[in-house]
Design a protein around this motif. Structure first.
Motif, PDB file in Angstrom:
ATOM      1  N   GLN A 160       0.818  -1.211   0.000  1.00 51.58           N
ATOM      2  CA  GLN A 160       0.000   0.000   0.000  1.00 51.58           C
ATOM      3  C   GLN A 160       0.855   1.266   0.000  1.00 51.58           C
ATOM      4  O   GLN A 160       0.429   2.307  -0.513  1.00 51.58           O
ATOM      5  N   LEU A 161       2.054   1.177   0.574  1.00 54.65           N
ATOM      6  CA  LEU A 161       2.963   2.322   0.621  1.00 54.65           C
ATOM      7  C   LEU A 161       4.058   2.229  -0.434  1.00 54.65           C
ATOM      8  O   LEU A 161       4.882   3.142  -0.553  1.00 54.65           O
ATOM      9  N   ASN A 162       4.081   1.106  -1.163  1.00 52.41           N
ATOM     10  CA  ASN A 162       5.051   0.887  -2.234  1.00 52.41           C
ATOM     11  C   ASN A 162       6.490   0.933  -1.722  1.00 52.41           C
ATOM     12  O   ASN A 162       7.395   1.427  -2.394  1.00 52.41           O
ATOM     13  N   ARG A 163       6.706   0.426  -0.514  1.00 56.83           N
ATOM     14  CA  ARG A 163       8.059   0.351   0.037  1.00 56.83           C
ATOM     15  C   ARG A 163       8.060  -0.582   1.243  1.00 56.83           C
ATOM     16  O   ARG A 163       7.000  -0.987   1.736  1.00 56.83           O
ATOM     17  N   ALA A 208       5.209  15.089   9.330  1.00 52.49           N
ATOM     18  CA  ALA A 208       4.909  15.224   7.905  1.00 52.49           C
ATOM     19  C   ALA A 208       4.633  13.864   7.274  1.00 52.49           C
ATOM     20  O   ALA A 208       5.332  12.893   7.550  1.00 52.49           O
ATOM     21  N   MET A 209       3.581  13.817   6.448  1.00 52.67           N
ATOM     22  CA  MET A 209       3.189  12.567   5.796  1.00 52.67           C
ATOM     23  C   MET A 209       3.109  12.829   4.298  1.00 52.67           C
ATOM     24  O   MET A 209       2.056  13.160   3.771  1.00 52.67           O
ATOM     25  N   GLU A 210       4.228  12.721   3.605  1.00 49.71           N
ATOM     26  CA  GLU A 210       4.301  13.092   2.200  1.00 49.71           C
ATOM     27  C   GLU A 210       4.398  11.862   1.299  1.00 49.71           C
ATOM     28  O   GLU A 210       5.000  10.854   1.656  1.00 49.71           O
ATOM     29  N   TRP A 211       3.800  11.995   0.110  1.00 54.78           N
ATOM     30  CA  TRP A 211       3.824  10.953  -0.902  1.00 54.78           C
ATOM     31  C   TRP A 211       4.605  11.455  -2.110  1.00 54.78           C
ATOM     32  O   TRP A 211       4.524  12.617  -2.474  1.00 54.78           O
ATOM     33  N   ASP A 212       5.332  10.551  -2.748  1.00 56.55           N
ATOM     34  CA  ASP A 212       5.965  10.811  -4.032  1.00 56.55           C
ATOM     35  C   ASP A 212       5.313   9.856  -5.019  1.00 56.55           C
ATOM     36  O   ASP A 212       5.710   8.694  -5.133  1.00 56.55           O
ATOM     37  N   GLY A 213       4.278  10.343  -5.709  1.00 56.53           N
ATOM     38  CA  GLY A 213       3.486   9.444  -6.533  1.00 56.53           C
ATOM     39  C   GLY A 213       2.743   8.471  -5.649  1.00 56.53           C
ATOM     40  O   GLY A 213       2.014   8.874  -4.746  1.00 56.53           O
ATOM     41  N   ASP A 214       2.955   7.168  -5.881  1.00 55.31           N
ATOM     42  CA  ASP A 214       2.298   6.164  -5.043  1.00 55.31           C
ATOM     43  C   ASP A 214       3.222   5.606  -3.969  1.00 55.31           C
ATOM     44  O   ASP A 214       2.914   4.593  -3.341  1.00 55.31           O
ATOM     45  N   THR A 215       4.362   6.267  -3.737  1.00 50.56           N
ATOM     46  CA  THR A 215       5.294   5.852  -2.697  1.00 50.56           C
ATOM     47  C   THR A 215       5.208   6.804  -1.506  1.00 50.56           C
ATOM     48  O   THR A 215       5.342   8.018  -1.663  1.00 50.56           O
ATOM     49  N   TYR A 216       4.997   6.234  -0.333  1.00 48.77           N
ATOM     50  CA  TYR A 216       4.903   7.048   0.881  1.00 48.77           C
ATOM     51  C   TYR A 216       6.303   7.332   1.415  1.00 48.77           C
ATOM     52  O   TYR A 216       7.083   6.408   1.659  1.00 48.77           O
ATOM     53  N   GLN A 228      -0.912   5.508   5.552  1.00 48.18           N
ATOM     54  CA  GLN A 228       0.349   6.038   6.070  1.00 48.18           C
ATOM     55  C   GLN A 228       0.647   5.582   7.499  1.00 48.18           C
ATOM     56  O   GLN A 228       1.783   5.726   7.957  1.00 48.18           O
ATOM     57  N   PHE A 229      -0.334   5.015   8.198  1.00 46.10           N
ATOM     58  CA  PHE A 229      -0.029   4.427   9.505  1.00 46.10           C
ATOM     59  C   PHE A 229       0.956   3.270   9.353  1.00 46.10           C
ATOM     60  O   PHE A 229       1.664   2.937  10.289  1.00 46.10           O
ATOM     61  N   GLY A 230       0.968   2.635   8.183  1.00 42.88           N
ATOM     62  CA  GLY A 230       1.966   1.616   7.873  1.00 42.88           C
ATOM     63  C   GLY A 230       1.586   0.197   8.213  1.00 42.88           C
ATOM     64  O   GLY A 230       2.438  -0.690   8.168  1.00 42.88           O
ATOM     65  N   LEU A 231       0.323  -0.065   8.526  1.00 41.57           N
ATOM     66  CA  LEU A 231      -0.080  -1.375   9.024  1.00 41.57           C
ATOM     67  C   LEU A 231      -0.717  -2.253   7.957  1.00 41.57           C
ATOM     68  O   LEU A 231      -1.066  -3.395   8.230  1.00 41.57           O
ATOM     69  N   GLU A 232      -0.868  -1.744   6.744  1.00 41.59           N
ATOM     70  CA  GLU A 232      -1.531  -2.451   5.644  1.00 41.59           C
ATOM     71  C   GLU A 232      -2.910  -2.958   6.090  1.00 41.59           C
ATOM     72  O   GLU A 232      -3.157  -4.168   6.157  1.00 41.59           O
ATOM     73  N   GLU A 284      -7.634  12.601   0.273  1.00 35.11           N
ATOM     74  CA  GLU A 284      -6.294  12.058   0.067  1.00 35.11           C
ATOM     75  C   GLU A 284      -5.563  11.879   1.387  1.00 35.11           C
ATOM     76  O   GLU A 284      -4.706  10.997   1.506  1.00 35.11           O
ATOM     77  N   GLN A 285      -5.878  12.694   2.382  1.00 34.56           N
ATOM     78  CA  GLN A 285      -5.287  12.498   3.701  1.00 34.56           C
ATOM     79  C   GLN A 285      -5.787  11.200   4.313  1.00 34.56           C
ATOM     80  O   GLN A 285      -5.046  10.494   5.000  1.00 34.56           O
ATOM     81  N   LEU A 286      -7.061  10.847   4.046  1.00 29.81           N
ATOM     82  CA  LEU A 286      -7.633   9.623   4.605  1.00 29.81           C
ATOM     83  C   LEU A 286      -7.241   8.383   3.835  1.00 29.81           C
ATOM     84  O   LEU A 286      -6.953   7.337   4.433  1.00 29.81           O
TER      85      LEU A 286
END
Length: 404
Positions: A10-13, A87-95, A296-300, A317-319
């Motif tokens: 989900q975070l592509n990383r 800060a919770m920033e995305w680069d495309g589909d990568t968090y 972005q919580f990172g728990l998938e 988009e924040q949600l």
């Protein structure tokens, strides 16, 4: 020490988590269409009367429906955690921001900071809800709108409304990397290998309450009468028998779908116009119309949402992450007749008490299956009567909010 890294698609990383990756044989999953939720709370009461009607559970709602942007149960559950993450920033589909387990730069291999030791809650973004102050307002912010002021003669023609709110139903996400399990110092919380449902072993629970803090969705909750923590069990006694969970079966708005999801690499890519395919894979991976809540919580998390098309994209988009605009475009394609398979699948939702493991389109009908057995059949396009958007009555223009 090498910090444990697990793959979060989900975070592509890769992300940091206290334990090694261990995906179940198949993963319990759900999808909610927020464009159809009317906050009747039938789901909430169905869950309440089934699971949390005993002493010590008065404050518990394993299923709740809250009004966004101002509602939340417990109070400010998401806002308070987001503020703690930075800060919770995305680069495309990568968090590119930190997850809840990365915020404090903790070495999870260090014996002094591993979850089997004390005070892990100090090393994870989040907060401890107070039973009296935070859990006593399940309807806080109900129907409170954001945006412009309302005028008596206003009507909305644009897709995104200048005055808006929407309803957000929430259950346990049965996360792939569950925050409650990752934080429990006595390892009383586990993920079932057969279906990925996250459970608390009441015999092993010592009420350290760390799970109450490390679950950012706040679905692990303390029972003071039993002196244990408890949470949504995914209605596994029903899903083991092929039935949808209680809150799904009773949903009047027909917004809920239960099934099982694969990772992108293992997703079923069959064409439902030609043969049966996995509905969750179709919605999440192929159509990318259903998105996770706070990825972005990172728990998938394994509960997905079709975002409401009337709310502002920047808030959504924040949600739900960066896929909101594409989800909107796909969803609107249903009304244009461009998505017959998707339309048929959404019509199957609520048409059967069974979970759906496959669906297909046969002519002008959509057919749902559970483990190869047909359990539902609906028309792709339901009959509709359409009225004029604007009509003149006694010399005045009258706008209809519902024209179908």
């Amino acid at each position: 020490m090498i910090v444990p890294q697990v793959d979060n698609w989900q975070l592509n990383r890769e992300v940091e988590f206290p334990y090694e990756e261990a995906r179940p044989e198949r993963q319990w999953a759900a999808m909610f269409d927020l464009n159809k939720c009317i906050e009747c709370q039938t789901c909430t009461l169905a869950c309440k009367t089934t699971w949390t009607h005993e002493e010590g559970q008065e404050h518990m709602f394993w299923n709740n429906v809250e009004t966004k942007p101002y509602g939340g149960h417990p109070v400010g559950w998401d806002k308070r955690t987001l503020e703690d993450m930075g800060a919770m920033e995305w680069d495309g589909d990568t968090y590119e921001g930190d997850t809840i387990f990365e915020t404090e730069d903790v070495d999870w291999d260090d014996p002094d900071t591993h979850p089997t030791e004390e005070n892990i809650n100090d090393d994870v973004a989040g907060f401890m809800p107070d039973i009296q102050d935070d859990w006593r307002y399940p309807n806080l912010g109900e129907d409170e709108s954001a945006g412009e002021g309302m005028e008596p003669d206003m009507h909305f023609d644009d897709d995104t409304h200048p005055i808006w709110f929407f309803y957000l139903p929430r259950i346990c996400n049965h996360c792939t990397y569950a925050g409650c399990a990752g934080g429990c110092p006595v390892q009383a919380i586990y993920k079932r290998p057969e279906d990925g449902v996250v459970l608390i072993d009441r015999e092993e629970c010592e009420a350290r309450l760390v799970c109450n803090e490390t679950c950012p969705y706040k679905k692990a909750q303390f029972n003071p009468a039993e002196n244990i923590s408890q949470k949504c069990v995914g209605c596994y006694p029903k899903t083991e028998d092929g039935r949808a969970p209680q809150c799904f079966e009773t949903c009047l708005g027909k917004i809920r779908l239960h099934g099982y999801i694969n990772t992108p690499e293992e997703a079923d890519d069959s064409d439902p116009m030609e043969e049966p395919t996995n509905p969750m894979d179709f919605l999440v991976h192929r159509k990318e119309i259903a998105l996770p809540l706070y990825p972005q919580f990172g728990l998938e998390p394994n509960v997905y949402y079709i975002p409401p098309t009337t709310a502002p994209i920047d808030y959504l988009e924040q949600l739900f992450g960066p896929g909101v605009e594409d989800a909107f475009e796909t969803y609107r394609g249903i009304g244009d007749g461009d998505e017959p398979a998707l339309e048929g699948l959404l019509n199957l939702m609520g048409s059967t008490e069974w979970s759906l493991t496959e669906f297909e389109v046969d002519g002008d009908e959509a057919i749902g299956y559970y483990e190869g057995d047909e359990v539902g059949r609906v028309p792709i396009t339901e009959p509709q009567a359409e009225r004029d958007r604007v009509e003149e009555v006694d010399g005045q223009e009258v706008y209809r909010l519902d024209i179908t």
